[in-house]
Design an enzyme around this catalytic site. Sequence first.
Site, PDB file in Angstrom:
ATOM      1  N   GLU A  29      -3.288 -22.474  33.146  1.00  0.00           N
ATOM      2  CA  GLU A  29      -4.522 -21.911  33.687  1.00  0.00           C
ATOM      3  C   GLU A  29      -4.806 -20.561  33.046  1.00  0.00           C
ATOM      4  OE1 GLU A  29      -4.374 -21.732  37.977  1.00  0.00           O
ATOM      5  OE2 GLU A  29      -3.957 -23.877  38.153  1.00  0.00           O
TER       6      GLU A  29
ATOM      7  N   GLU B  32     -12.774 -26.409  36.587  1.00  0.00           N
ATOM      8  CA  GLU B  32     -12.707 -26.706  38.019  1.00  0.00           C
ATOM      9  C   GLU B  32     -13.761 -25.922  38.791  1.00  0.00           C
ATOM     10  OE1 GLU B  32      -8.761 -26.716  39.680  1.00  0.00           O
ATOM     11  OE2 GLU B  32      -9.509 -26.866  41.745  1.00  0.00           O
TER      12      GLU B  32
HETATM   13  O1  KIV Z   1      -2.866 -29.465  39.848  1.00  0.00           O
HETATM   14  C1  KIV Z   1      -3.878 -30.189  39.799  1.00  0.00           C
HETATM   15  O2  KIV Z   1      -3.976 -31.220  40.462  1.00  0.00           O
HETATM   16  C2  KIV Z   1      -4.955 -29.788  38.908  1.00  0.00           C
HETATM   17  C3  KIV Z   1      -6.240 -30.560  38.990  1.00  0.00           C
HETATM   18  C4  KIV Z   1      -6.990 -30.164  40.186  1.00  0.00           C
HETATM   19  C5  KIV Z   1      -7.043 -30.428  37.759  1.00  0.00           C
HETATM   20  O3  KIV Z   1      -4.819 -28.868  38.172  1.00  0.00           O
END
Ligand code: KIV
Length: 273
Positions: A124, A191
């Site tokens: 991220e 997201e």
């Molecule tokens: O951890 C997860 O499930 C994610 C998705 C929401 C993309 O990163």
Amino acid sequence: MSAASGGNRKKVTTHRLSEMKLRGEKISMLTAYDFTMARIVDMAGVDVILVGDSASNVMAGNETTLPITLDQMIYHGSSVVKAVNMALVVVDMPFGSYQGNSKEALSSAIRIMKETHADAVKLEGGREIIESVERILSAGIPVMGHLGLMPQSIHKFGTYTVRAKDTSEADKLIEDARLLERVGCFAIVLEKIPSQLAKRVAEEVNIPIIGIGAGGGVDGQVLVLHDMLGITHEFSPRFLRRYHNLFAEMKGAVESYVTDVKSGDFPNEKESY
Ligand code: KIV
């Protein structure tokens, strides 16, 4: 024959995903955290399986994704990989395993690849983690980016509401997406951002953009498996389409079992030796 049951499906690669973007073929992605579910998801024809750090919420019952550890992600990742023949498997790098410095990020990514046999990792962030992204890529490990709402930064954001509604955050997101593409990421998850912004990113970068709560103008979609199957039932964001109410079905089945055991109906003679 449906796309899902296609007889001559080949193992999905990062290269195949970029071809799919070029052809305008949408990419399907779902999470999985264990062998049994991953087998179903893979056999159903999903292109990408994400071993998400949402395992922290769904599997471990934590309020956020922050507590899950690298060892726990490796456990989930290796269980999933054993079940999968076709889908590309991406493992989330958990909070704390890559933000410190790029050397630490690389050793965390190497552990994930060696111990799970997954195909790629996901991190991220944009500019602030770019050194880590570059170092992981330079070791030959494919990286998927993740921008917009980044659940590992929930304590900075303070809320799970839609991100990048104002121009400065939207501009930064576009710059970050371009940067992730430039350094060599093979795809980016966006997201919970406005659909117009997500569409613009998908048009401006050449790598696939996979959305969750980012509208239909992107190159693919991802959902958390337990949410779309309706196994979880308390989480109902607008972007979530539930394909089943497995919570009710599973609860009903367990209630019937309890009734049968209590009444002595189970096991019957045919179920006994
Ligand atoms: O951890 C997860 O499930 C994610 C998705 C929401 C993309 O990163």
